[in-house]
Motif scaffolding. Structure first.
Motif, mmCIF file in Angstrom:
data_model
loop_
_atom_site.group_PDB
_atom_site.id
_atom_site.type_symbol
_atom_site.label_atom_id
_atom_site.label_comp_id
_atom_site.label_asym_id
_atom_site.label_seq_id
_atom_site.Cartn_x
_atom_site.Cartn_y
_atom_site.Cartn_z
ATOM 1 N N ARG A 74 6.130 -31.548 13.076
ATOM 2 C CA ARG A 74 5.809 -30.534 14.143
ATOM 3 C C ARG A 74 5.499 -29.377 13.343
ATOM 4 N NH1 ARG A 74 9.543 -31.358 19.319
ATOM 5 N NH2 ARG A 74 9.086 -33.680 19.106
ATOM 6 N N GLY A 75 4.471 -28.648 13.032
ATOM 7 C CA GLY A 75 4.917 -27.526 12.600
ATOM 8 C C GLY A 75 4.458 -27.814 11.084
ATOM 9 N N MET A 76 3.551 -28.738 10.381
ATOM 10 C CA MET A 76 3.390 -29.786 9.189
ATOM 11 C C MET A 76 2.250 -29.549 9.034
ATOM 12 S SD MET A 76 6.684 -31.024 7.491
ATOM 13 C CE MET A 76 8.327 -30.079 7.598
ATOM 14 N N SER A 77 1.332 -29.450 8.038
ATOM 15 C CA SER A 77 -0.011 -29.558 7.537
ATOM 16 C C SER A 77 0.258 -31.481 7.406
ATOM 17 C CB SER A 77 -0.843 -29.311 6.766
ATOM 18 O OG SER A 77 -0.491 -28.635 5.832
ATOM 19 N N VAL A 135 12.654 -27.129 12.315
ATOM 20 C CA VAL A 135 11.776 -26.816 13.778
ATOM 21 C C VAL A 135 12.326 -27.626 15.141
ATOM 22 C CG1 VAL A 135 9.296 -27.684 13.995
ATOM 23 C CG2 VAL A 135 10.274 -26.980 11.779
ATOM 24 N N MET A 136 12.501 -29.180 14.619
ATOM 25 C CA MET A 136 12.840 -30.728 15.390
ATOM 26 C C MET A 136 14.385 -29.824 16.931
ATOM 27 S SD MET A 136 12.300 -33.512 16.183
ATOM 28 C CE MET A 136 11.070 -34.551 15.055
ATOM 29 N N LEU A 137 15.306 -29.051 15.953
ATOM 30 C CA LEU A 137 15.982 -29.151 16.597
ATOM 31 C C LEU A 137 15.799 -26.570 17.171
ATOM 32 C CD1 LEU A 137 18.889 -30.316 14.532
ATOM 33 C CD2 LEU A 137 18.080 -30.595 17.122
ATOM 34 N N ALA A 138 14.869 -26.909 17.218
ATOM 35 C CA ALA A 138 14.544 -25.442 18.432
ATOM 36 C C ALA A 138 14.979 -25.306 19.067
ATOM 37 C CB ALA A 138 13.102 -24.763 18.024
ATOM 38 N N ASP A 139 15.591 -25.446 20.068
ATOM 39 C CA ASP A 139 16.138 -25.395 21.109
ATOM 40 C C ASP A 139 17.638 -25.769 20.936
ATOM 41 O OD1 ASP A 139 15.483 -27.893 21.214
ATOM 42 O OD2 ASP A 139 14.639 -28.330 23.249
ATOM 43 N N LYS A 140 17.904 -26.074 20.005
ATOM 44 C CA LYS A 140 19.549 -26.676 20.299
ATOM 45 C C LYS A 140 20.233 -25.389 20.047
ATOM 46 C CE LYS A 140 18.212 -30.485 21.766
ATOM 47 N NZ LYS A 140 18.983 -30.853 23.550
ATOM 48 N N PRO A 141 21.389 -25.125 20.164
ATOM 49 C CA PRO A 141 22.502 -24.033 20.118
ATOM 50 C C PRO A 141 22.059 -24.249 17.600
ATOM 51 C CG PRO A 141 23.561 -25.602 21.240
ATOM 52 C CD PRO A 141 22.141 -25.899 21.027
ATOM 53 N N TRP A 175 24.124 -23.330 15.689
ATOM 54 C CA TRP A 175 24.999 -24.178 14.859
ATOM 55 C C TRP A 175 25.113 -25.104 14.481
ATOM 56 C CZ3 TRP A 175 28.394 -27.716 15.560
ATOM 57 C CH2 TRP A 175 28.201 -28.091 17.559
ATOM 58 N N ILE A 176 24.355 -25.958 14.963
ATOM 59 C CA ILE A 176 23.431 -27.712 15.189
ATOM 60 C C ILE A 176 23.299 -27.517 13.800
ATOM 61 C CG2 ILE A 176 22.747 -29.927 16.154
ATOM 62 C CD1 ILE A 176 23.522 -28.773 18.305
ATOM 63 N N ALA A 177 22.540 -26.839 13.968
ATOM 64 C CA ALA A 177 20.539 -27.012 12.324
ATOM 65 C C ALA A 177 21.578 -26.485 11.475
ATOM 66 C CB ALA A 177 19.837 -26.303 13.338
ATOM 67 N N ASP A 178 22.498 -25.065 11.318
ATOM 68 C CA ASP A 178 22.625 -24.909 10.068
ATOM 69 C C ASP A 178 24.234 -26.351 9.544
ATOM 70 O OD1 ASP A 178 22.186 -22.436 10.437
ATOM 71 O OD2 ASP A 178 24.106 -21.503 11.391
ATOM 72 N N VAL A 179 24.883 -26.600 10.714
ATOM 73 C CA VAL A 179 25.369 -28.052 10.178
ATOM 74 C C VAL A 179 24.983 -29.219 9.561
ATOM 75 C CG1 VAL A 179 27.532 -29.455 11.270
ATOM 76 C CG2 VAL A 179 27.123 -27.230 11.307
ATOM 77 N N LEU A 180 23.879 -28.952 10.023
ATOM 78 C CA LEU A 180 23.117 -30.220 9.352
ATOM 79 C C LEU A 180 21.949 -29.485 7.913
ATOM 80 C CD1 LEU A 180 21.679 -32.344 12.128
ATOM 81 C CD2 LEU A 180 23.481 -32.992 11.589
ATOM 82 N N GLN A 181 21.965 -28.726 8.162
ATOM 83 C CA GLN A 181 21.130 -28.655 7.256
ATOM 84 C C GLN A 181 21.960 -28.180 5.900
ATOM 85 O OE1 GLN A 181 18.697 -24.888 8.537
ATOM 86 N NE2 GLN A 181 16.975 -25.630 6.950
ATOM 87 N N TRP A 182 23.214 -28.021 6.388
ATOM 88 C CA TRP A 182 24.077 -27.952 5.308
ATOM 89 C C TRP A 182 24.946 -29.181 4.523
ATOM 90 C CZ3 TRP A 182 26.902 -23.011 8.034
ATOM 91 C CH2 TRP A 182 26.101 -22.080 8.134
ATOM 92 N N ASN A 183 24.745 -30.144 5.029
ATOM 93 C CA ASN A 183 25.183 -31.319 4.918
ATOM 94 C C ASN A 183 24.573 -31.836 3.191
ATOM 95 O OD1 ASN A 183 24.026 -34.655 4.581
ATOM 96 N ND2 ASN A 183 22.722 -33.477 6.364
ATOM 97 N N PRO A 184 25.230 -32.003 2.387
ATOM 98 C CA PRO A 184 24.872 -32.667 0.882
ATOM 99 C C PRO A 184 23.750 -33.033 0.492
ATOM 100 C CG PRO A 184 26.972 -33.898 1.162
ATOM 101 C CD PRO A 184 26.791 -33.045 1.911
ATOM 102 N N ALA A 185 23.258 -34.168 1.486
ATOM 103 C CA ALA A 185 21.781 -34.652 1.243
ATOM 104 C C ALA A 185 21.104 -34.060 1.540
ATOM 105 C CB ALA A 185 22.120 -36.578 2.020
ATOM 106 N N ALA A 186 20.902 -33.850 2.354
ATOM 107 C CA ALA A 186 20.125 -32.324 2.638
ATOM 108 C C ALA A 186 19.857 -31.455 2.212
ATOM 109 C CB ALA A 186 19.934 -31.436 4.284
ATOM 110 N N ILE A 187 21.051 -31.160 1.421
ATOM 111 C CA ILE A 187 20.609 -30.251 1.014
ATOM 112 C C ILE A 187 19.822 -30.180 -0.425
ATOM 113 C CG2 ILE A 187 21.851 -28.496 -0.857
ATOM 114 C CD1 ILE A 187 23.872 -27.962 1.292
#
Length: 308
Positions: free
Chosen positions: A100-103, A237-243, A245-257
């Motif tokens: 979603r949101g990507m070509s 995008v996947m967690l747009a309807d969630k709090p 801070w959840i997306a922030d925590v997941l994005q800051w994990n080293p594998a995602a970074i």
């Protein structure tokens, strides 16, 4: 001990000077050292540098032997992550619409990059767990800094990723992302990820040396980490309807970074709006923290590796 007098009686032996010395003083007096004693941290680093040729040769030998029994040989280094990416694309791209949101021109390189880069971390961790317990014969037969093994195996995974990166470049170009100056950012991102992976491999090597069952548990932990790191989908995008801070925590994990940095560098349609704030600072921080802490943690148990 005792001495015999002329009349046949025994008299106590004269005390030796050595009897008054502690074990450490005796060792110092006669130039002795404890067998297998842990060297100081700086001595250990010098020993590792002295074994740098062994570390490189061992990683290359492991890489060559990995698929030596397969007919396709080293091609499996590229085919395996490509097949994984194809499966994930079928399930997440076509069935679950995780794009979603990507070509498609962005999502397919996005997915393949995620699989390749996360596999680098996953393989380093799994190799680290077994680096001591799986090489006990070598550990018990030869004297060398034991950190050579997990470092060498992490280096093996980096060399394997290099094969995959060649395929990744072809895929990126095929979907409209052409070489640019941003591609130069891939190099520092991979160096930082290698530092992080090596530190994590050292931590897992010490834990796995005393708990062999950890190798059976790690695939489940790594699979959970993969799903939480946005390998197959965009976390914001996947967690747009969630709090938030959840997306922030997941994005800051080293594998995602590290995945997002390489995606940003490689894919034209994946802009900086997809990256968390201060992403490079976090990338450096994770690499330094785990690299240094993992090395010290492993070194602390140096004299215990390979002992029953």
């Amino acid at each position: 001990m005792s001495d015999t007098t002329p009349g046949g009686a025994t008299a106590p032996a004269r005390p030796s000077v050595d009897d008054q010395l502690t074990s450490a003083q005796l060792a110092a007096k006669y130039g002795l050292s404890v067998s297998g004693a842990r060297p100081s941290l700086f001595q250990y680093i010098r020993q590792l540098w002295g074994r740098r040729h062994f570390i490189l040769a061992f990683s290359q030998a492991k890489l060559t032997a990995q698929y030596s029994q397969a007919k396709l040989g080293q091609l499996w280094q590229v085919v395996t992550p490509l097949l994984n990416a194809a499966v994930y694309y079928f399930i997440f791209g076509l069935i679950l619409n995780a794009d979603r949101g990507m070509s498609q021109e962005v999502f397919i390189p996005f997915l393949v990059t995620g699989v390749f880069v996360f596999t680098f971390t996953q393989s380093s961790v799994m190799a680290g767990v077994k680096s001591i317990s799986g090489n006990l014969g070598l550990v018990r037969a030869l004297h060398f800094p034991r950190a050579s093994l997990p470092i060498s195996l992490a280096l093996q995974q980096l060399q394997q990723l290099m094969f995959s990166m060649a395929v990744l470049v072809v895929i990126a170009v095929s979907f409209g992302s052409f070489p640019s100056l941003s591609w130069l950012l891939i190099l520092p991102a991979l160096v930082l990820q290698f530092g992080f992976n090596t530190g994590l491999a050292l931590i897992m090597a010490r834990l796995g040396s005393k708990t062999p069952d950890l190798a059976q548990l790690m695939p489940f932990i790594m699979r959970t980490w993969m799903y939480a790191s946005g390998v197959m989908f965009s976390i914001p995008v996947m967690l747009a309807d969630k709090p938030a801070w959840i997306a922030d925590v997941l994005q800051w994990n080293p594998a995602a970074i590290y995945m997002d940095l390489i995606r940003f560098a490689l894919i034209d349609g994946y802009g900086s709006e997809n990256l968390p704030p201060h992403v490079w600072a976090f990338a450096v921080g994770w690499a330094v923290l785990f690299g240094a802490a993992g090395f010290v943690y492993f070194w602390k148990a140096e004299e215990r590796y390979g002992r029953g």
